[in-house]
Design an enzyme around this catalytic site. Structure first.
Site, mmCIF file in Angstrom:
data_model
loop_
_atom_site.group_PDB
_atom_site.id
_atom_site.type_symbol
_atom_site.label_atom_id
_atom_site.label_comp_id
_atom_site.label_asym_id
_atom_site.label_seq_id
_atom_site.Cartn_x
_atom_site.Cartn_y
_atom_site.Cartn_z
ATOM 1 N N ARG A 140 -25.912 -32.640 -17.458
ATOM 2 C CA ARG A 140 -25.292 -32.438 -18.772
ATOM 3 C C ARG A 140 -24.534 -33.673 -19.267
ATOM 4 O O ARG A 140 -24.111 -33.707 -20.413
ATOM 5 C CB ARG A 140 -24.383 -31.209 -18.732
ATOM 6 N N HIS A 145 -32.042 -37.334 -14.288
ATOM 7 C CA HIS A 145 -30.630 -36.921 -14.383
ATOM 8 C C HIS A 145 -29.718 -37.713 -13.448
ATOM 9 O O HIS A 145 -28.572 -37.355 -13.245
ATOM 10 C CB HIS A 145 -30.491 -35.424 -14.098
ATOM 11 N N PRO A 180 -17.179 -28.349 -11.533
ATOM 12 C CA PRO A 180 -16.487 -28.700 -10.281
ATOM 13 C C PRO A 180 -14.967 -28.709 -10.510
ATOM 14 O O PRO A 180 -14.493 -29.321 -11.455
ATOM 15 C CB PRO A 180 -16.987 -30.113 -9.967
ATOM 16 N N GLU A 181 -14.248 -28.004 -9.695
ATOM 17 C CA GLU A 181 -12.794 -27.991 -9.785
ATOM 18 C C GLU A 181 -12.212 -28.845 -8.668
ATOM 19 O O GLU A 181 -12.952 -29.428 -7.874
ATOM 20 C CB GLU A 181 -12.301 -26.541 -9.725
#
Ligand SMILES: [Zn+2]
Length: 271
Positions: free
Chosen positions: A107, A89, A2-3
């Protein structure tokens, strides 16, 4: 990953709906990049006063302290009135009087950190080194030029480093350099005043367009409203190796620059 635009889209998708809510419970899952820094139960009863963004951090303001949330490589936030039981998650559930905010991060490079205030050491450790906000009023062309004058590194590296201006990731740096006709390898200090002005405008333009389109970089990016927001920005150069430039039809070139992919048009980007 994500930017900045995805993080801003995430913020816009739940900031108004969570403002004014009271924390009913907080549950943390597996360890994230950094520890929370406080017992989750200590946040029960806190009032959420708003959600801001600084770089790629979301700042969830409480009546006492704040939570800094980073989405890492693969994180997404979802805010809804009701949610299923947390899955393997889901590493943060913030249950409030107005809905449940959930961090899903397979992650686990993301983080949720509590800080006493934005000026406290816990917050400054994460925010203190960040450059100006590219979409804010402080990103001003004269100051941008002065900052670049002191940098001998290649302009693309300077943009990615985030110390001059924050949150211009690889896609947006590549696109902004194309729009302003600048070769990614040119020394930042060597850019002329008119060229810096073009780059300044291009950075704002490419980021604002990405926010307007719902973010662009993460293929499975989902905003906190559950809307898909992937690759809606039509890239001019990014990921287009060998394809004709949209302006001059010259094949787009690719090379590795500081371990990151750089894409450019050898004809349109001469400065
Ligand atoms: Zn071209």
């Amino acid at each position: 990953m994500p930017e900045l635009p995805e993080v801003e889209v995430t913020r816009l998708s739940f900031a108004d709906r969570i403002a004014g809510a009271k924390v009913l419970a907080m549950r943390m899952g597996k360890p994230l990049r950094w520890p929370l820094g406080v017992e989750p139960v200590a946040l029960v009863g806190r009032l959420i006063t708003g959600v801001r963004r600084r770089g790629k951090y979301l700042l969830i303001d409480l009546d006492t302290g704040l939570l800094l949330v980073h989405l890492g490589m693969s994180g997404s936030l979802n805010f809804a009135l009701t949610q299923d039981l947390p899955g393997p998650h889901d590493h943060m559930d913030l249950e409030t009087t107005q809905g449940l905010l959930r961090l899903h991060d397979p992650r686990r490079f993301g983080a949720v950190v509590w800080a006493r205030s934005e000026q406290s050491p816990q917050a400054q450790k994460l925010l203190g080194h960040l450059g100006v906000e590219p979409l804010g009023d402080d990103f001003e062309v004269q100051a941008f030029r002065a900052a670049l004058k002191g940098k001998q590194a290649a302009i693309k590296q300077v943009l990615l480093a985030g110390q001059v201006v924050v949150g211009v990731g690889n896609i947006y740096a590549s696109e902004a350099l194309f729009l302003s006709g600048i070769r990614p390898t040119v020394k930042a200090a060597k850019l002329s005043a008119p060229r810096v002005a073009k780059l300044h405008a291009a950075i704002r333009d490419v980021l604002a367009r990405a926010v307007a389109k719902g973010g662009s970089s993460l293929r499975d990016f989902v905003s906190a409203e559950g809307k898909n927001g992937y690759f809606q920005l039509e890239a001019a150069v990014y990921g287009r190796t060998g394809q004709p430039c949209r302006t001059c039809a010259t094949p787009i070139k690719h090379f590795m620059q500081g371990q990151r992919s750089t894409f450019f048009c050898p004809v349109c980007q001469k400065y």
